[in-house]
Every structure is written in structure tokens, then in C-alpha cells.
Design a protein around this motif. Structure first.
Motif, mmCIF file in Angstrom:
data_model
loop_
_atom_site.group_PDB
_atom_site.id
_atom_site.type_symbol
_atom_site.label_atom_id
_atom_site.label_comp_id
_atom_site.label_asym_id
_atom_site.label_seq_id
_atom_site.Cartn_x
_atom_site.Cartn_y
_atom_site.Cartn_z
ATOM 1 N N ARG A 343 0.807 -1.216 0.000
ATOM 2 C CA ARG A 343 0.000 0.000 0.000
ATOM 3 C C ARG A 343 0.846 1.274 0.000
ATOM 4 N N CYS A 344 2.165 1.157 0.283
ATOM 5 C CA CYS A 344 3.010 2.341 0.392
ATOM 6 C C CYS A 344 3.176 3.013 -0.972
ATOM 7 N N ALA A 345 3.218 4.345 -0.989
ATOM 8 C CA ALA A 345 3.366 5.096 -2.236
ATOM 9 C C ALA A 345 4.782 5.016 -2.792
ATOM 10 N N ILE A 346 5.760 4.572 -1.976
ATOM 11 C CA ILE A 346 7.148 4.429 -2.421
ATOM 12 C C ILE A 346 7.479 2.938 -2.452
ATOM 13 N N PRO A 347 8.203 2.471 -3.462
ATOM 14 C CA PRO A 347 8.558 1.046 -3.518
ATOM 15 C C PRO A 347 9.301 0.605 -2.261
ATOM 16 N N VAL A 348 8.869 -0.516 -1.707
ATOM 17 C CA VAL A 348 9.421 -1.037 -0.455
ATOM 18 C C VAL A 348 9.977 -2.428 -0.714
ATOM 19 N N GLU A 349 11.224 -2.625 -0.303
ATOM 20 C CA GLU A 349 11.830 -3.960 -0.344
ATOM 21 C C GLU A 349 11.772 -4.546 1.055
ATOM 22 N N LEU A 350 11.069 -5.649 1.208
ATOM 23 C CA LEU A 350 10.784 -6.227 2.514
ATOM 24 C C LEU A 350 11.555 -7.519 2.701
ATOM 25 N N VAL A 370 6.169 0.316 12.024
ATOM 26 C CA VAL A 370 6.555 0.333 10.614
ATOM 27 C C VAL A 370 5.589 1.190 9.807
ATOM 28 N N ALA A 371 4.293 1.106 10.120
ATOM 29 C CA ALA A 371 3.317 1.929 9.399
ATOM 30 C C ALA A 371 3.607 3.412 9.600
ATOM 31 N N GLU A 372 3.924 3.821 10.834
ATOM 32 C CA GLU A 372 4.217 5.231 11.093
ATOM 33 C C GLU A 372 5.522 5.654 10.439
ATOM 34 N N LEU A 373 6.527 4.784 10.454
ATOM 35 C CA LEU A 373 7.804 5.122 9.825
ATOM 36 C C LEU A 373 7.657 5.257 8.313
ATOM 37 N N LEU A 374 6.888 4.372 7.695
ATOM 38 C CA LEU A 374 6.659 4.493 6.255
ATOM 39 C C LEU A 374 5.938 5.799 5.929
ATOM 40 N N THR A 375 4.984 6.169 6.769
ATOM 41 C CA THR A 375 4.284 7.440 6.559
ATOM 42 C C THR A 375 5.244 8.614 6.687
ATOM 43 N N ASN A 376 6.155 8.562 7.672
ATOM 44 C CA ASN A 376 7.139 9.634 7.827
ATOM 45 C C ASN A 376 8.054 9.742 6.620
ATOM 46 N N VAL A 377 8.460 8.594 6.076
ATOM 47 C CA VAL A 377 9.331 8.618 4.899
ATOM 48 C C VAL A 377 8.617 9.259 3.721
ATOM 49 N N VAL A 378 7.361 8.881 3.518
ATOM 50 C CA VAL A 378 6.603 9.439 2.393
ATOM 51 C C VAL A 378 6.423 10.945 2.550
ATOM 52 N N LYS A 379 6.192 11.407 3.774
ATOM 53 C CA LYS A 379 5.905 12.823 3.995
ATOM 54 C C LYS A 379 7.160 13.690 4.021
ATOM 55 N N HIS A 380 8.252 13.176 4.630
ATOM 56 C CA HIS A 380 9.374 14.061 4.958
ATOM 57 C C HIS A 380 10.689 13.738 4.257
ATOM 58 N N ALA A 381 10.912 12.491 3.845
ATOM 59 C CA ALA A 381 12.262 12.075 3.481
ATOM 60 C C ALA A 381 12.646 12.397 2.049
ATOM 61 N N ALA A 383 12.344 10.463 -0.472
ATOM 62 C CA ALA A 383 13.026 9.239 -0.897
ATOM 63 C C ALA A 383 12.263 8.586 -2.041
ATOM 64 N N ASN A 384 12.954 7.707 -2.761
ATOM 65 C CA ASN A 384 12.309 6.922 -3.821
ATOM 66 C C ASN A 384 12.506 5.430 -3.616
ATOM 67 N N ARG A 385 13.031 5.061 -2.442
ATOM 68 C CA ARG A 385 13.229 3.642 -2.161
ATOM 69 C C ARG A 385 13.261 3.432 -0.664
ATOM 70 N N ILE A 386 12.637 2.353 -0.184
ATOM 71 C CA ILE A 386 12.594 2.022 1.240
ATOM 72 C C ILE A 386 12.944 0.550 1.399
ATOM 73 N N TRP A 387 13.737 0.264 2.418
ATOM 74 C CA TRP A 387 14.061 -1.116 2.771
ATOM 75 C C TRP A 387 13.580 -1.385 4.191
ATOM 76 N N VAL A 388 12.814 -2.456 4.361
ATOM 77 C CA VAL A 388 12.304 -2.857 5.674
ATOM 78 C C VAL A 388 12.811 -4.263 5.962
#
Length: 462
Positions: A343-350, A370-381, A383-388
Motif C-alpha cells: 500500500r506504500c506510495a514508495i517502492p518497499v523492499e521487505l 513500521v506503518a508510522e515510519l513508512l508514513t514519515n518517509v513518504v511525507k518528509h524524506a 526518498a524513492n526507495r525504502i528497505w524494511v
């Protein structure tokens, strides 16, 4: 992904200052040695040694007169409360030494827990006699009497002797001293070493040079003695590990209560403003339908409206329940995080590796974090890539790591007020983690990447 075994810096710790290549070199040590007597640190430490020497004398008198006198009076009834008050007086002494250490030595000496007493005279006495902070402060006074008074006296004597040797040429030329040896020969000398007399200008100046060298060595003597004072104060005047654990437990309990209260208020508001209004609408529609049927009218439209409203109310109830316990967690933390990643707007590698399934409380905390951290990344970071990654750290803990390739600086001030961009959210996650004996670590240098690691026990708090 970064290795989760090497945890980043603690939450809200500013990035470590980068070393300045120009500040090091072959002359750095010599320059530090040459400027030590002229630095404020040396004078502050010298002032500290003078003050604690005086305080050591007063503390010795306090221990022998007050404690000894109250022990002597304890055979009488009045001596017991006096002794309790003298014991609690250790807290006052401890505060004095903490203030001195903080102001003059730049030492970090946090306050111990405040004194709490049971109600009633007997309860107050029991609390005073069992107050560990007061007893530790009295032990500090006993050791400080030796360190501050005896060692301090020796240091002050060394200072006085060094100063006397340094100005000895002035005294030698002004006072015109004379010493007579065993043969009756008079020597114009203030100091002698056996048959060697300091009686000529070259000898006097060389002797004074020793005093000047001692002036450059004194700051290091101050620093060593003050280090012992800092260690002693940090050992006996600051909270113990048990005190810190109790403080963290109280904070985590307060955070848990506040979080539960906020959740209940949100549920009450959502039920009152949403679901309750729809249920009232359904009841009114069914009431009108009942009246219309009783009069022989057509109530099909009202019944259809009530059916639609009931479906919408059920949907809202499901959303509320999902906010308390996501249905995806029924299948485990891995599938729940896969849903978040999808559901994240940025591609996530899990990456999830859990040999043992955590307890439901730990799964819920990891999921919402994790849900709050993903939201923070989308809003503030930006970024175009996330690794969890969710990986075990030993046999009884797991590490949930969220990394992005954004702009970093998550702990940098956002404006003149000095408030961090996401400090509030991270503080909330840290409190939630501490509530189950976990911890949160953040590494977010300016320019990125940002790595947030949440370490949680598999089975929750013990």
C-alpha cells in the motif's frame, strides 16, 4: 540493508561532529600543553579543588558532630528523628556537590529520584532510614573527606610550592637571604640541596624555570584529581541502574496509559460522530417504515435506505477494529508488513526472517511502528526507495529496521524553534518500545540515508 547487530546512535542524539583535519598535527600536543594554564578549564578545576577542600572540612565536621551527636542522642526518643533528619541531610550535600560538578567540571550528574515518604511519623522515619540516596550521599561525604581534604591539601601545597619556586628570583633579590654552612661560610641563598646552594643568578633562574615548568604541569594534576572527583560523584550521587529502571518503568507506564486514553477517546469520538449517527438514522428509517406499513403505505425505499446505512455502519466498525488490531496480523507479522509495503506510495523492499513468532503485543507494536515510519518517509524524506527488515537479534529479541535513501537530517532542527522535523513521532515510537522493554535507535545524517531500528523482545516485557 545495514547490519542490525551494529545499532545506530540512540534516539535524538545529534550527529557526531566530523573531525577537522587541520586541527591535528605534530604541534597539537605541544600547543595544548603550552596553553593549558591559560584555559578556563584549568582555573575552574583549581577553583573546584579549593571549594571541595573547604567543603571536605565542613563535611568531616558534619559527619562527626551531627551524625555522632545524633547517634549519641538516639538513646533518647528525641535522638531518633534527629538522626533521620541528619541522614536526609545527605541529599542536601549531594545536591551541593552535583551543582559544583556540573558548573565547574562540566560533569553530567543527573538528579536521583526525589524523597518519598510513607504517611505518618513512623512512616516518615522508616522512609528516612531506608532512603538509599541519602545513605549513598553520606558514603560520598566520607570518601570525599579523604579525597577533598587530604588529597586536596596535598594539591594545594604543590600549587603553593610551585608558585614559590616560580617567583623565587624576586624573593632572592629582594629579601637578600643568607644561610651559613657548617664551615661558617655565609651563602646568599634561599634554597639548598645538601652542600649545593642556589646562590647565583644562573642557579636561581634555572631553579625558577623548574617552577615555570611546574605551572604548565599543574593543569594536568588538576585534571587527574578532578577526574577522581567526577568518578566518585557519578558513582554515588547519580541515579543507580535500579533507579533508572524504575524511572523508565514509570515513564513507559504513563505513556501506555496516555496512549490507551487517546485511543479510547478516538474510538468514542468515531463511534459518536460516525457509527452512532448511522445507527440512529437506521432506527429512524425503520420507525418511519413501520408507520408507513401500519397505514398500508409502501416502505420499500425506507427499508432499502436502512439496509444501505447498516452496510456502511458495518464498514466503519470494521475500520475501527482494524485500527485496534489489523486483520492482517492474524496471519503473522510478515504478511501484515507485506500488506503495508504493497500500500506504500514508495517502492518497499521487505525482508522478514522470524524463526519464532513474536507475541501478539510485539507484533502489533512492530506493525504500527513500521506503518508510522513508512508514513514519515513518504511525507518528509523525499526518498524513492525504502528497505524494511525484520531480523532476529539473538534468541529472545528482534530488530525491525526501516531504511530509506532520502535526504536524511531527521534529527536536525526544522526552524529557529529547534524542534526536530519528526522528533515527536520518533519520541512516541520510543515510548511505545520502552513500554515492552525495547529501544529505538536512529541514524540520520544530513544527506541520508536514514536508518531507524526498533529492538523488541519476542515475548514482551518480563
Amino acid at each position: 540493508m545495514s547490519d542490525t547487530s551494529a545499532l545506530p546512535r540512540p534516539l535524538l542524539e545529534p550527529p557526531a561532529p566530523q573531525p577537522n583535519p587541520g586541527a591535528s598535527g605534530p604541534w597539537t600536543g605541544l600547543r595544548t600543553f603550552a596553553t593549558a594554564p591559560f584555559r578556563a578549564r584549568a582555573w575552574k578545576e583549581f577553583a573546584y579543588l579549593i571549594i571541595v577542600f573547604v567543603l571536605g572540612c565542613l563535611a568531616t565536621a558534619y559527619l562527626f558532630v551531627m551524625v555522632g551527636g545524633s547517634l549519641y542522642l538516639s538513646v533518647l526518643v528525641i535522638g531518633v528523628p534527629v538522626l533521620a533528619a541528619v541522614i536526609l541531610g545527605g541529599r542536601v550535600w549531594g545536591r551541593i556537590y552535583r551543582v559544583l560538578g556540573t558548573v565547574l567540571l562540566n560533569a553530567e550528574l543527573p538528579e536521583p529520584p526525589p524523597f518519598t515518604f510513607r504517611p505518618g511519623p513512623i512512616g516518615w522515619l522508616r522512609s528516612a532510614f531506608t532512603d538509599r540516596t541519602s545513605w549513598r550521599a553520606l558514603l560520598f561525604l566520607l570518601l570525599e573527606a579523604a579525597l577533598g581534604m587530604v588529597v586536596g591539601y596535598l594539591v594545594l601545597m604543590v600549587v603553593a610550592l610551585t608558585a614559590l619556586v616560580t617567583v623565587s628570583p624576586v624573593l632572592w633579590a629582594w629579601k637578600d637571604p643568607h644561610n651559613v654552612d657548617a664551615r661558617g661560610v655565609s651563602h646568599h641563598s634561599m634554597v639548598q640541596f645538601g652542600d649545593y646552594y642556589i646562590e647565583t643568578w644562573p642557579r636561581v633562574l634555572a631553579f625558577a624555570a623548574i617552577g615555570v615548568l611546574g605551572c604548565f604541569l599543574l593543569p594536568w594534576l588538576f585534571r587527574g584529581v578532578c577526574f577522581l572527583h567526577r568518578v566518585l560523584a557519578a558513582w554515588l550521587l547519580t541515579p543507580t541502574r535500579r533507579d533508572r529502571a524504575l524511572t523508565e518503568l514509570r515513564e513507559s507506564r504513563r505513556a501506555a496509559v496516555d496512549d490507551a486514553t487517546a485511543t479510547l477517546r478516538r474510538l468514542e469520538r468515531d463511534l459518536h460522530d460516525g457509527t452512532q449517527a448511522r445507527l440512529v438514522g437506521i432506527a429512524m428509517a425503520l420507525g418511519r417504515a413501520e408507520e408507513r406499513i401500519a397505514t398500508g403505505g409502501d416502505a420499500e425505499e425506507l427499508i432499502a435506505q436502512a439496509r444501505t446505512s447498516s452496510k456502511e455502519a458495518l464498514t466503519e466498525l470494521r475500520e475501527l477494529v482494524r485500527g485496534i488490531h489489523p486483520p492482517a496480523l492474524d496471519l503473522g507479522l510478515g504478511p501484515a508488513l507485506e500488506t503495508l509495503a504493497a500500500r506504500c506510495a514508495i517502492p518497499v523492499e521487505l525482508r522478514v526472517l522470524l524463526p519464532v513468532r513474536p507475541s501478539p503485543a510485539i507484533e502489533a507494536i512492530a506493525y504500527f511502528s513500521v506503518a508510522e515510519l513508512l508514513t514519515n518517509v513518504v511525507k518528509h524524506a523525499a526518498a524513492n526507495r525504502i528497505w524494511v527488515a525484520v531480523l532476529p537479534t539473538g534468541s529472545d529479541a528482534l530488530a525491525v529496521s526501516v531504511r530509506d535513501n532520502g535526504q536524511g537530517g531527521a534529527l536536525q532542527p526544522a526552524d529557529a524553534s529547534g524542534e526536530a522535523v519528526v522528533a515527536g513521532g520518533l519520541s512516541g515510537l520510543a515510548q511505545r518500545a520502552r513500554g515492552v522493554d525495547g529501544s529505538l535507535f536512529v541514524d540520520s545524517p544530513v544527506g541520508g540515508p536514514t536508518v531507524v531500528t526498533l529492538v523488541l523482545p519476542l515475548a514482551g516485557p518480563q
